[in-house]
Design a protein around this motif. Structure first.
Motif, PDB file in Angstrom:
ATOM      1  N   ALA A   1     -12.063   1.312   0.930  1.00  0.00           N
ATOM      2  CA  ALA A   1     -11.270   2.524   1.114  1.00  0.00           C
ATOM      3  C   ALA A   1     -10.244   2.249   2.206  1.00  0.00           C
ATOM      4  N   ASP A   2      -8.962   2.265   1.822  1.00  0.00           N
ATOM      5  CA  ASP A   2      -7.871   2.141   2.786  1.00  0.00           C
ATOM      6  C   ASP A   2      -7.336   3.537   3.061  1.00  0.00           C
ATOM      7  N   PHE A   3      -7.342   3.936   4.324  1.00  0.00           N
ATOM      8  CA  PHE A   3      -6.825   5.238   4.732  1.00  0.00           C
ATOM      9  C   PHE A   3      -5.426   5.033   5.304  1.00  0.00           C
ATOM     10  N   VAL A   4      -4.461   5.766   4.748  1.00  0.00           N
ATOM     11  CA  VAL A   4      -3.038   5.537   5.008  1.00  0.00           C
ATOM     12  C   VAL A   4      -2.422   6.801   5.594  1.00  0.00           C
ATOM     13  N   ARG A   5      -1.484   6.614   6.515  1.00  0.00           N
ATOM     14  CA  ARG A   5      -0.717   7.725   7.072  1.00  0.00           C
ATOM     15  C   ARG A   5       0.694   7.680   6.492  1.00  0.00           C
ATOM     16  N   VAL A   6       1.006   8.645   5.616  1.00  0.00           N
ATOM     17  CA  VAL A   6       2.326   8.749   4.992  1.00  0.00           C
ATOM     18  C   VAL A   6       3.096   9.833   5.731  1.00  0.00           C
ATOM     19  N   LEU A   7       4.268   9.481   6.255  1.00  0.00           N
ATOM     20  CA  LEU A   7       5.098  10.440   6.979  1.00  0.00           C
ATOM     21  C   LEU A   7       6.471  10.528   6.329  1.00  0.00           C
ATOM     22  N   PRO A   8       7.021  11.730   6.239  1.00  0.00           N
ATOM     23  CA  PRO A   8       8.350  11.902   5.632  1.00  0.00           C
ATOM     24  C   PRO A   8       9.407  11.079   6.367  1.00  0.00           C
ATOM     25  N   GLY A   9      10.287  10.453   5.600  1.00  0.00           N
ATOM     26  CA  GLY A   9      11.400   9.710   6.179  1.00  0.00           C
ATOM     27  C   GLY A   9      11.044   8.340   6.711  1.00  0.00           C
ATOM     28  N   MET A  10       9.781   7.962   6.621  1.00  0.00           N
ATOM     29  CA  MET A  10       9.372   6.647   7.117  1.00  0.00           C
ATOM     30  C   MET A  10       9.275   5.692   5.929  1.00  0.00           C
ATOM     31  N   PRO A  11       9.935   4.533   5.997  1.00  0.00           N
ATOM     32  CA  PRO A  11       9.945   3.617   4.861  1.00  0.00           C
ATOM     33  C   PRO A  11       8.614   2.902   4.627  1.00  0.00           C
ATOM     34  N   LYS A  12       7.773   2.826   5.652  1.00  0.00           N
ATOM     35  CA  LYS A  12       6.479   2.169   5.508  1.00  0.00           C
ATOM     36  C   LYS A  12       5.370   3.149   5.873  1.00  0.00           C
ATOM     37  N   ALA A  13       4.240   3.012   5.192  1.00  0.00           N
ATOM     38  CA  ALA A  13       3.069   3.843   5.469  1.00  0.00           C
ATOM     39  C   ALA A  13       1.940   2.925   5.916  1.00  0.00           C
ATOM     40  N   PRO A  14       1.544   2.992   7.187  1.00  0.00           N
ATOM     41  CA  PRO A  14       0.527   2.061   7.676  1.00  0.00           C
ATOM     42  C   PRO A  14      -0.883   2.444   7.231  1.00  0.00           C
ATOM     43  N   VAL A  15      -1.682   1.422   6.951  1.00  0.00           N
ATOM     44  CA  VAL A  15      -3.118   1.625   6.772  1.00  0.00           C
ATOM     45  C   VAL A  15      -3.687   1.795   8.173  1.00  0.00           C
ATOM     46  N   VAL A  16      -4.313   2.951   8.427  1.00  0.00           N
ATOM     47  CA  VAL A  16      -4.847   3.219   9.766  1.00  0.00           C
ATOM     48  C   VAL A  16      -6.325   2.864   9.876  1.00  0.00           C
ATOM     49  N   ALA A  17      -6.979   2.687   8.729  1.00  0.00           N
ATOM     50  CA  ALA A  17      -8.381   2.252   8.740  1.00  0.00           C
ATOM     51  C   ALA A  17      -8.745   1.703   7.371  1.00  0.00           C
ATOM     52  N   ARG A  18      -9.589   0.700   7.371  1.00  0.00           N
ATOM     53  CA  ARG A  18     -10.134   0.144   6.128  1.00  0.00           C
ATOM     54  C   ARG A  18     -11.648   0.133   6.276  1.00  0.00           C
ATOM     55  N   ILE A  19     -12.321   0.734   5.295  1.00  0.00           N
ATOM     56  CA  ILE A  19     -13.774   0.784   5.293  1.00  0.00           C
ATOM     57  C   ILE A  19     -14.267   0.058   4.045  1.00  0.00           C
ATOM     58  N   MET A  20     -15.186  -0.887   4.235  1.00  0.00           N
ATOM     59  CA  MET A  20     -15.768  -1.629   3.119  1.00  0.00           C
ATOM     60  C   MET A  20     -17.248  -1.280   3.044  1.00  0.00           C
ATOM     61  N   LEU A  21     -17.701  -0.947   1.835  1.00  0.00           N
ATOM     62  CA  LEU A  21     -19.073  -0.497   1.630  1.00  0.00           C
ATOM     63  C   LEU A  21     -19.722  -1.243   0.481  1.00  0.00           C
ATOM     64  N   ALA A  22     -21.020  -1.456   0.594  1.00  0.00           N
ATOM     65  CA  ALA A  22     -21.797  -1.932  -0.545  1.00  0.00           C
ATOM     66  C   ALA A  22     -21.812  -0.812  -1.587  1.00  0.00           C
ATOM     67  N   PRO A  23     -21.918  -1.148  -2.875  1.00  0.00           N
ATOM     68  CA  PRO A  23     -21.916  -0.106  -3.905  1.00  0.00           C
ATOM     69  C   PRO A  23     -22.950   0.998  -3.667  1.00  0.00           C
ATOM     70  N   GLU A  24     -24.145   0.632  -3.227  1.00  0.00           N
ATOM     71  CA  GLU A  24     -25.179   1.642  -2.960  1.00  0.00           C
ATOM     72  C   GLU A  24     -24.741   2.597  -1.852  1.00  0.00           C
ATOM     73  N   ASN A  25     -24.105   2.077  -0.821  1.00  0.00           N
ATOM     74  CA  ASN A  25     -23.650   2.935   0.274  1.00  0.00           C
ATOM     75  C   ASN A  25     -22.443   3.762  -0.125  1.00  0.00           C
ATOM     76  N   ALA A  26     -21.617   3.251  -1.028  1.00  0.00           N
ATOM     77  CA  ALA A  26     -20.499   4.054  -1.542  1.00  0.00           C
ATOM     78  C   ALA A  26     -21.045   5.267  -2.290  1.00  0.00           C
TER      79      ALA A  26
END
Length: 109
Positions: free
Chosen positions: A40-65
């Motif tokens: 799961a990549d969590f992204v911050r999209v802001l108006p007028g900004m050409p790039k949207a940074p990933v602010v957090a990446r969470i990796m889970l085992a399928p069971e934990n997902a």
């Protein structure tokens, strides 16, 4: 002598540092998976900004997902019982279970 690193009575001690407690604002999540993990990549999209940074990446085992999915469903149900339904117009129009308000392509791992 007491060992502070070993949880007593089988209880896990969770540490929340001040930096993590501040949190990150994200208004878009991009989910992908492989046979071994969900990402799961969590992204911050802001108006007028050409790039949207990933602010957090969470990796889970399928069971934990799946556990996370169940916990989110439970919490959304509790929220809606207290505050009323959460309206998602984009889901009603598309008849889909996936929200994609920004037209971002689906990720594949």
């Amino acid at each position: 002598m007491e060992d502070k690193n070993n949880p007593q009575d089988g209880q896990l001690q969770i540490e929340l540092t001040p930096e993590v407690a501040m949190g990150n604002y994200a208004n878009l999540a991009i989910l992908s998976h492989s046979h071994a993990e969900f990402i799961a990549d969590f992204v911050r999209v802001l108006p007028g900004m050409p790039k949207a940074p990933v602010v957090a990446r969470i990796m889970l085992a399928p069971e934990n997902a799946k556990r996370l999915l169940a916990a989110l469903q439970d919490n959304v149900q509790k929220y809606e019982a207290q505050f009323g339904p959460i309206e998602l117009p984009e889901l009603a129009q598309a008849g889909s279970k996936t929200a994609n308000p920004f037209g971002v392509p689906q990720g594949n791992a």
